[in-house]
Motif scaffolding. Structure first.
Motif, PDB file in Angstrom:
ATOM      1  N   SER A  76     -22.220 -24.911  16.044  1.00 49.40           N
ATOM      2  CA  SER A  76     -22.938 -23.841  16.597  1.00 49.40           C
ATOM      3  C   SER A  76     -23.752 -22.586  15.716  1.00 49.40           C
ATOM      4  O   SER A  76     -24.665 -22.020  16.123  1.00 49.40           O
ATOM      5  CB  SER A  76     -22.308 -23.359  17.923  1.00 49.40           C
ATOM      6  N   TYR A  77     -23.220 -22.689  14.390  1.00 48.60           N
ATOM      7  CA  TYR A  77     -23.233 -21.956  13.713  1.00 48.60           C
ATOM      8  C   TYR A  77     -24.814 -22.300  12.849  1.00 48.60           C
ATOM      9  O   TYR A  77     -25.337 -21.373  12.031  1.00 48.60           O
ATOM     10  CB  TYR A  77     -22.385 -21.439  12.475  1.00 48.60           C
ATOM     11  N   PHE A  78     -25.462 -23.328  13.117  1.00 50.16           N
ATOM     12  CA  PHE A  78     -26.515 -23.827  12.271  1.00 50.16           C
ATOM     13  C   PHE A  78     -27.602 -24.039  13.127  1.00 50.16           C
ATOM     14  O   PHE A  78     -28.639 -24.682  12.701  1.00 50.16           O
ATOM     15  CB  PHE A  78     -26.010 -25.307  11.766  1.00 50.16           C
TER      16      PHE A  78
ATOM     17  N   ARG B  24     -25.045 -21.945  22.652  1.00 48.88           N
ATOM     18  CA  ARG B  24     -23.591 -22.378  22.654  1.00 48.88           C
ATOM     19  C   ARG B  24     -23.031 -21.227  21.778  1.00 48.88           C
ATOM     20  O   ARG B  24     -21.846 -20.771  22.260  1.00 48.88           O
ATOM     21  CB  ARG B  24     -23.670 -23.803  22.095  1.00 48.88           C
ATOM     22  N   LEU B  25     -23.476 -20.963  20.552  1.00 48.38           N
ATOM     23  CA  LEU B  25     -22.800 -19.836  19.669  1.00 48.38           C
ATOM     24  C   LEU B  25     -22.914 -18.647  20.376  1.00 48.38           C
ATOM     25  O   LEU B  25     -21.763 -17.726  20.197  1.00 48.38           O
ATOM     26  CB  LEU B  25     -23.613 -19.680  18.302  1.00 48.38           C
ATOM     27  N   SER B  26     -23.861 -18.266  20.989  1.00 45.66           N
ATOM     28  CA  SER B  26     -23.872 -16.868  22.007  1.00 45.66           C
ATOM     29  C   SER B  26     -22.695 -16.813  22.969  1.00 45.66           C
ATOM     30  O   SER B  26     -22.224 -15.769  23.012  1.00 45.66           O
ATOM     31  CB  SER B  26     -25.360 -16.561  22.709  1.00 45.66           C
ATOM     32  N   SER B  27     -22.426 -17.888  23.545  1.00 48.07           N
ATOM     33  CA  SER B  27     -21.432 -17.823  24.716  1.00 48.07           C
ATOM     34  C   SER B  27     -19.941 -17.707  23.775  1.00 48.07           C
ATOM     35  O   SER B  27     -19.025 -17.475  24.557  1.00 48.07           O
ATOM     36  CB  SER B  27     -21.439 -18.814  25.711  1.00 48.07           C
ATOM     37  N   ALA B  28     -20.006 -17.871  22.569  1.00 42.83           N
ATOM     38  CA  ALA B  28     -18.677 -17.715  22.038  1.00 42.83           C
ATOM     39  C   ALA B  28     -18.635 -16.176  21.248  1.00 42.83           C
ATOM     40  O   ALA B  28     -17.680 -15.418  21.303  1.00 42.83           O
ATOM     41  CB  ALA B  28     -18.300 -18.782  21.080  1.00 42.83           C
ATOM     42  N   SER B  35     -28.063 -14.247  16.844  1.00 43.20           N
ATOM     43  CA  SER B  35     -29.249 -14.105  16.215  1.00 43.20           C
ATOM     44  C   SER B  35     -29.347 -13.875  14.771  1.00 43.20           C
ATOM     45  O   SER B  35     -29.836 -14.523  14.050  1.00 43.20           O
ATOM     46  CB  SER B  35     -30.089 -12.762  16.985  1.00 43.20           C
ATOM     47  N   LEU B  36     -28.109 -12.990  14.322  1.00 43.52           N
ATOM     48  CA  LEU B  36     -27.939 -12.884  13.192  1.00 43.52           C
ATOM     49  C   LEU B  36     -27.530 -14.190  12.392  1.00 43.52           C
ATOM     50  O   LEU B  36     -28.237 -14.523  11.048  1.00 43.52           O
ATOM     51  CB  LEU B  36     -26.506 -11.959  12.831  1.00 43.52           C
TER      52      LEU B  36
END
Lengths: 154, 150
Positions: A76-78, B24-28, B35-36
């Motif tokens: 999810s970091y990509f 998906r990253l945002s919900s974690a 955004s960063l």
């Protein structure tokens, strides 16, 4: 799980931000290549996002929130990887003779088809959602209206 | 030509993948950090691509508003990542497209000072109709799922 009105408004407002982003990025791209314009925009975007992260942490102090949210999977970091390739692919199609209008129209259609498939299979960790006939009516309206705006002359 | 049509369509899938991943990253980690990460990773990747293309010339200096794109980009990714898991992929995509298209008509009007054509105005009306229908459709589905769950 289906959001409230504020989510709807935010989502539409996000689209407005996107249009403004594209407007200024294409101004930048007239003075540099699309690749360079995107590079500069990503660099500045990173700085602005950093300010937002720091500012938000200052305003909202919530200690001891660690572990409350689900852990982020490594992939999810990509999100920035496909994000960066979008610029390259758009430059390829516009230079390849598909006018900007055609490129935008097809890209919108691709996004909607991705959305339907993603919801149906619950891809990328999003909750699965039943597809109903009304969804196709909604998608049809938004895409038809968008096509009229894109090809309807300035 | 057919190849380019496919690439343009595929690009929409790529856009969707990026937004789903950021969502998906945002919900974690929250929308601002999502955004960063999106911008830092994209910046590094584009640096590599420009380096490999050995394309380092910067010609004219653009007018200052040209740099505003980065500001709106950072805000857009944060907002979109926030609503994405809450609304689902299709709703998030359709509502973003609606806001984008309507704003594009306004931006063109302000930039060029020409009134939008009748066809474009009709397009705006149909897009708004779609947004309204999505509210109706989702409210109905919500109710059906609630009833079924009982």
């Amino acid at each position: 799980m289906i959001g409230r009105s504020t989510d709807w408004l935010l989502a539409v407002a996000g689209g407005a931000l996107l249009a403004l982003m594209i407007n200024y990025n294409s101004l930048l791209a007239r003075h540099a290549s699309p690749l360079h314009a995107s590079w500069v925009a990503h660099g500045l975007g990173a700085l602005v996002a950093l300010l937002l992260v720091v500012g938000y942490a200052r305003v909202v102090r919530r200690p001891g929130k660690e572990g409350e949210r689900a852990k982020a999977p490594w992939w999810s970091y990509f999100g920035g990887v496909p994000g960066a390739f979008t610029v390259v692919l758009a430059a390829v199609t516009v230079n390849g003779g598909l006018a900007l209008s055609g490129t935008i129209a097809l890209t919108l259609a691709g996004q909607v088809v991705f959305g339907i498939v993603s919801d149906y299979f619950g891809l990328f960790g999003t909750p699965r959602r039943r597809i109903v006939a009304g969804d196709f009516l909604v998608a049809g309206s938004v895409l038809t209206g968008s096509a009229l705006i894109i090809f309807g002359g300035a | 030509m057919i190849g380019y049509l496919f690439v343009a369509f595929f690009n929409g899938v790529v856009v969707g993948t990026s937004r789903a991943t950021n969502g998906r990253l945002s919900s974690a980690v929250g929308p601002f950090k999502a955004s960063l990460w999106n911008h830092v990773v994209g910046f590094l990747l584009l640096t590599v691509i420009i380096f490999l293309a050995s394309d380092w010339h910067f010609a004219a200096s653009p007018p200052w508003p040209a740099y505003l794109g980065g500001v709106f980009g950072a805000l857009f990714v944060a907002v979109n990542s926030y609503v994405f898991p809450r609304l689902g992929a299709m709703n998030a995509a359709l509502l973003a497209i609606s806001g984008q298209m309507i704003t594009a008509v306004l931006v063109d009007f302000l930039n060029q000072g020409v009134t939008p054509t009748v066809v474009r105005c009709l397009g705006v009306v149909i897009v708004l109709l779609g947004v309204y229908l999505s509210r109706v459709t989702n409210a109905r589905r919500d109710k059906a799922e609630k009833d079924a769950g009982r």
